[in-house]
Design an enzyme around this catalytic site. Structure first.
Site, PDB file in Angstrom:
ATOM      1  CB  CYS A 145      -0.936  -0.025   1.212  1.00 57.80           C
ATOM      2  SG  CYS A 145      -1.979   1.431   1.310  1.00 57.80           S
ATOM      3  CB  CYS A 148      -0.585   2.471   4.101  1.00 59.99           C
ATOM      4  SG  CYS A 148      -2.006   1.748   3.328  1.00 59.99           S
ATOM      5  CG  ASP A 149       3.194   1.052   4.410  1.00 58.18           C
ATOM      6  OD1 ASP A 149       2.686   1.551   5.425  1.00 58.18           O
ATOM      7  OD2 ASP A 149       3.062  -0.149   4.115  1.00 58.18           O
TER       8      ASP A 149
END
Ligand code: NAP
Length: 319
Positions: A145, A148-149
């Site tokens: 992701c 997200c990261d």
């Protein structure tokens, strides 16, 4: 074994969508039963995909960030506080086409639950490469992701694996953080839409390794290289990397609902008019019906909507 009581609502799945549906339906006095899944290393375990992530920095309300598993534990505690009941088991089979819905569990008694309504929130899983050290380094340099990261890889050496729209979109997104993003693709052409190809290929920060497969992820505590295989030259070599984003597609966890609940060609449940499925009294929320946004907060929002839709449906249809 069948329990005779007909539950008002059974929620299948316990990621952010299922747990938010649990909080709302418990507060509406619907006495929800949540079949949360079984502990495993996959995203269909209790808590869903967030159990596989580390820091979550974009869930509103946590300016310092929160660990994915902690966020899910807090959501579950909040649902329990309002009376939601959890069953740690998987669903093996359902019959959702009748007025009273039947749900069979994976426990040794093959317990059968009965319900007037069902909320499906079984989520989706990232398709993985299944190569050496991939699962061990997930969350430690290997990610599924970028949203997200990506932030954790500022000015690092990163790669995206895949040649579809997801991979190219992630690669373009990641150029915000990294000086260079390498796309690693197994063929000599992208599957992605023409416009995404144009955007990616004209981006100066993006390089492509064509005809290249990842054979292994390497690193003790975090990723530091990958073993690559050029399938045109038949050559294996090491490539230094701090981060690798696997973006070779998602697959919704909908196998048990096939031939009952209407799905699109990729197996995502089709919802209409809010969270309604094609079946009376059956609702779906979260990633199992969303291939667009796939965020914890959007899943939680649709879980709330599913609980509200379910409450209304019960009021109108079950006396
Ligand atoms: P996808 O279109 O199925 O593409 C998957 C990519 O991963 C393909 O390039 C495939 O290679 C590669 N791949 C699959 N298995 C692999 C393996 N084991 N090893 C190495 N590579 C592998 O998946 P997606 O990109 O997630 O897209 C899914 C759907 O959502 C598509 O319809 C897409 O258009 C849509 N989508 C749209 C947008 C947008 O419009 N902004 C964004 C994201 C997704 P091959 O090409 O060789 O098969």
């Amino acid at each position: 074994m069948s329990t005779d009581a007909v539950n008002e609502v059974v929620i299948i799945g316990s990621g952010p969508a299922g747990l938010t549906a649990a909080i709302y339906s418990a507060r509406a006095n619907l006495n929800p039963i949540i079949v949360e899944g079984e502990p495993s290393s996959n995203s269909d375990q209790p808590g869903g995909q967030l159990m596989l992530t580390t820091e979550v920095e974009n869930f509103p309300g946590f300016p310092e960030g929160i660990l994915g598993p902690e966020l899910m534990t807090r959501m579950k505690d909040q649902a329990i506080k309002f009376g939601a009941k959890f069953i740690t088991s998987k669903v093996t089979k359902v019959k959702l086409t009748d007025k009273i819905k039947r749900i069979w569990l994976s426990d040794e008694n093959e317990t059968e639950l009965l319900a007037h309504s069902v909320i499906i929130s079984t989520g989706a899983k990232s398709i993985m490469l299944n190569v050496e050290n991939e699962s061990r380094l997930l969350g430690y340099g290997v990610s599924t992701c970028a949203t997200c990261d990506g932030f954790f890889f500022r000015n690092k050496n990163i790669a995206v694996v895949g040649g579809g729209d997801s991979a190219l979109e992630e690669a373009i997104f990641l150029t915000k953080f990294a000086d260079k993003v390498t796309i690693i693709h197994r063929r000599d052409a992208f599957r992605a839409s023409k416009i995404m190809q144009q955007r990616a290929l004209s981006n100066e920060k993006i390089d492509v390794l064509w005809n290249t497969e990842i054979r292994a992820f390497n690193g003790e505590n975090s990723l530091n290289s990958v073993t690559l295989f050029n399938n045109l030259l038949n050559k294996e070599y090491e490539f230094d990397l701090d981060g690798a984003f696997v973006a070779i597609g998602h697959s919704p966890n909908t196998e048990i609902f096939q031939n009952q609940v209407l799905m699109d060609e990729n197996g995502y449940i089709i919802t209409n008019n809010g969270t309604k499925t094609n079946l009376e009294g059956v609702f779906a929320c979260g990633d199992v019906q969303d291939h667009m946004y796939k965020q914890a907060i959007t899943a939680a929002g649709s879980g709330c909507a599913a609980a509200i839709d379910t409450e209304k449906w019960l009021n109108n249809n079950i006396s």
